[in-house]
Design a protein around this motif. Structure first.
Motif, PDB file in Angstrom:
ATOM      1  N   VAL A 235       0.854  -1.199   0.000  1.00  0.00           N
ATOM      2  CA  VAL A 235       0.000   0.000   0.000  1.00  0.00           C
ATOM      3  C   VAL A 235       0.887   1.246   0.000  1.00  0.00           C
ATOM      4  N   THR A 236       0.574   2.197  -0.873  1.00  0.00           N
ATOM      5  CA  THR A 236       1.399   3.416  -0.947  1.00  0.00           C
ATOM      6  C   THR A 236       0.637   4.653  -0.469  1.00  0.00           C
ATOM      7  N   ARG A 237      -0.675   4.526  -0.328  1.00  0.00           N
ATOM      8  CA  ARG A 237      -1.467   5.673   0.160  1.00  0.00           C
ATOM      9  C   ARG A 237      -1.828   5.392   1.621  1.00  0.00           C
ATOM     10  N   LEU A 238      -1.180   6.121   2.521  1.00  0.00           N
ATOM     11  CA  LEU A 238      -1.339   5.849   3.945  1.00  0.00           C
ATOM     12  C   LEU A 238      -1.418   7.154   4.727  1.00  0.00           C
ATOM     13  N   ALA A 239      -2.102   7.118   5.870  1.00  0.00           N
ATOM     14  CA  ALA A 239      -2.114   8.291   6.753  1.00  0.00           C
ATOM     15  C   ALA A 239      -2.390   7.846   8.175  1.00  0.00           C
ATOM     16  N   ASP A 240      -1.836   8.613   9.116  1.00  0.00           N
ATOM     17  CA  ASP A 240      -2.181   8.356  10.515  1.00  0.00           C
ATOM     18  C   ASP A 240      -3.247   9.359  10.974  1.00  0.00           C
ATOM     19  N   GLY A 241      -3.613   9.286  12.271  1.00  0.00           N
ATOM     20  CA  GLY A 241      -4.780  10.036  12.757  1.00  0.00           C
ATOM     21  C   GLY A 241      -4.513  11.455  13.241  1.00  0.00           C
ATOM     22  N   LEU A 242      -3.311  11.992  12.927  1.00  0.00           N
ATOM     23  CA  LEU A 242      -3.056  13.370  13.392  1.00  0.00           C
ATOM     24  C   LEU A 242      -4.027  14.358  12.743  1.00  0.00           C
ATOM     25  N   GLY A 243      -4.316  14.117  11.474  1.00  0.00           N
ATOM     26  CA  GLY A 243      -5.264  15.001  10.768  1.00  0.00           C
ATOM     27  C   GLY A 243      -6.660  14.916  11.363  1.00  0.00           C
ATOM     28  N   MET A 244      -7.070  13.699  11.769  1.00  0.00           N
ATOM     29  CA  MET A 244      -8.379  13.532  12.417  1.00  0.00           C
ATOM     30  C   MET A 244      -8.424  14.323  13.720  1.00  0.00           C
ATOM     31  N   LEU A 245      -7.320  14.251  14.467  1.00  0.00           N
ATOM     32  CA  LEU A 245      -7.247  14.974  15.742  1.00  0.00           C
ATOM     33  C   LEU A 245      -7.441  16.477  15.524  1.00  0.00           C
ATOM     34  N   VAL A 246      -6.745  17.007  14.525  1.00  0.00           N
ATOM     35  CA  VAL A 246      -6.834  18.456  14.264  1.00  0.00           C
ATOM     36  C   VAL A 246      -8.221  18.819  13.726  1.00  0.00           C
ATOM     37  N   GLU A 247      -8.780  17.962  12.886  1.00  0.00           N
ATOM     38  CA  GLU A 247     -10.098  18.271  12.292  1.00  0.00           C
ATOM     39  C   GLU A 247     -11.232  18.173  13.314  1.00  0.00           C
ATOM     40  N   GLN A 248     -11.151  17.196  14.249  1.00  0.00           N
ATOM     41  CA  GLN A 248     -12.213  17.146  15.273  1.00  0.00           C
ATOM     42  C   GLN A 248     -12.121  18.390  16.162  1.00  0.00           C
ATOM     43  N   ALA A 249     -10.891  18.863  16.389  1.00  0.00           N
ATOM     44  CA  ALA A 249     -10.711  20.077  17.191  1.00  0.00           C
ATOM     45  C   ALA A 249     -11.272  21.292  16.441  1.00  0.00           C
ATOM     46  N   ALA A 250     -11.043  21.341  15.133  1.00  0.00           N
ATOM     47  CA  ALA A 250     -11.543  22.467  14.326  1.00  0.00           C
ATOM     48  C   ALA A 250     -13.068  22.526  14.369  1.00  0.00           C
ATOM     49  N   GLU A 251     -13.691  21.343  14.338  1.00  0.00           N
ATOM     50  CA  GLU A 251     -15.156  21.279  14.401  1.00  0.00           C
ATOM     51  C   GLU A 251     -15.651  21.758  15.776  1.00  0.00           C
TER      52      GLU A 251
END
Ligand code: NDP
Length: 278
Positions: A235-251
């Motif tokens: 798999v070459t398309r991967l991401a961890d949950g840091l973006g989720m953390l920032v986006e839930q905070a933004a919401e």
């Protein structure tokens, strides 16, 4: 100055104060955001003490997301569906409980990572609090199918049953890891806490479709065990949950302040901090 906080146990590791302080600076909002450690049997008392001394709202992290449902006097539809609350807003005597985790995940996937859900076969690993929080927003993204797999198989079935009425035409199934043999998926989301034990969930070979996306809600300086497994399977398309953390905070920030911060620079800054710290 308006006051907000994140409440958890433990709480020292929380990045929420950093994130919300950065959002406040960016949007020129006059607020203070702190981290509060609540005793394991003292969540409600900690919320009450913060609220009655002028607090405007709190974020809630482990292990209090279920307790926060009880503390809230009113739940939003998405918090009610999730059975978990990560955001409390104080309006006089009313305490509104909301859940921004799911929106945070879907926004990170679809906006930041250009990975649309519509028409995709999505696999969700885990059936704990984090998984519960994201099922409704995932279904609302209109994938072709959503499959929930969990180590304790009965919990996967319970989760499916409680969200089944939201599935509409989407094929929505549940099972255990043994049921994965012979299937493949376009988007695989790890919502287990296996990484905390430095383990990957027990996944068979070959269940990532060509061009699949692997997403781990856990985050760290390098690959999590799940992302390392995905990479080893090509798999070459991967991401961890840091973006989720920032986006839930933004919401949460948008709910409280009526202004949506620009999450991209805060996410880049946090990523740099994470990878450069020893
Ligand atoms: P819970 O304790 O509620 O649930 C844990 C889940 O992981 C259960 O489904 C459990 O299965 C499963 N699990 C644990 N160990 C293993 C293992 N070795 N192999 C397979 N499955 C395992 O935790 P949460 O749902 O609250 O959190 C899950 C993860 O999501 C955590 O890593 C957390 O940090 C992350 N998270 C990230 C967020 C973000 O913003 N990025 C937000 C919220 C959570 P079983 O039912 O069989 O015990």
């Amino acid at each position: 100055m308006d006051r907000y906080a994140v409440i958890g146990h433990p709480i020292k590791h929380s990045k929420s104060p950093l994130i919300h302080t950065a959002f406040a600076r960016q949007t020129r909002q006059d607020l203070r955001y702190e981290a509060l450690l609540a005793p394991l049997d003292g969540f409600s008392a900690t919320v009450e003490s913060f609220r009655t001394t002028g607090g405007r709202g709190v974020n809630v992290t482990a292990p209090f997301k279920l307790a926060a449902c009880v503390t809230a006097t009113r739940l939003t539809a998405r918090a009610e569906a999730a059975g978990a609350v990560n955001t409390l807003t104080f309006n006089g005597d009313i305490i509104v409980g909301d859940n921004t985790d799911g929106v945070g995940l879907v926004r990170d996937l679809t906006v930041n990572l250009f990975c649309p859900l519509a028409g995709r076969r999505v696999l969700l690993l885990g059936a704990g609090g984090a998984a519960r929080g994201v099922v409704l927003p995932l279904l609302q993204g209109k994938p072709t199918s959503l499959t929930v797999i969990n180590r304790t198989v009965s919990r996967a079935h319970e989760l499916r049953t409680s969200f089944a009425r939201h599935a509409g035409q989407i094929s929505f199934t549940a099972g255990g890891y043994d049921d994965l043999d012979g299937w493949d998926f376009d988007i695989v989301i790890n919502a287990t806490s296996a990484s905390l034990e430095n383990e990957a969930p027990p996944l068979p070979d070959g269940f990532f479709a060509p061009n699949a996306f692997a997403y781990d809600m856990m985050y760290g300086a390098g690959d999590t065990p799940f992302l390392a497994t995905a990479r080893a399977q090509g798999v070459t398309r991967l991401a961890d949950g840091l973006g989720m953390l920032v986006e839930q905070a933004a919401e949460s920030f948008a709910l409280w302040r009526g202004v949506r911060p620009n999450s991209a620079p805060v996410l880049s800054w946090l990523r740099r901090k994470l990878t450069s710290s020893p």
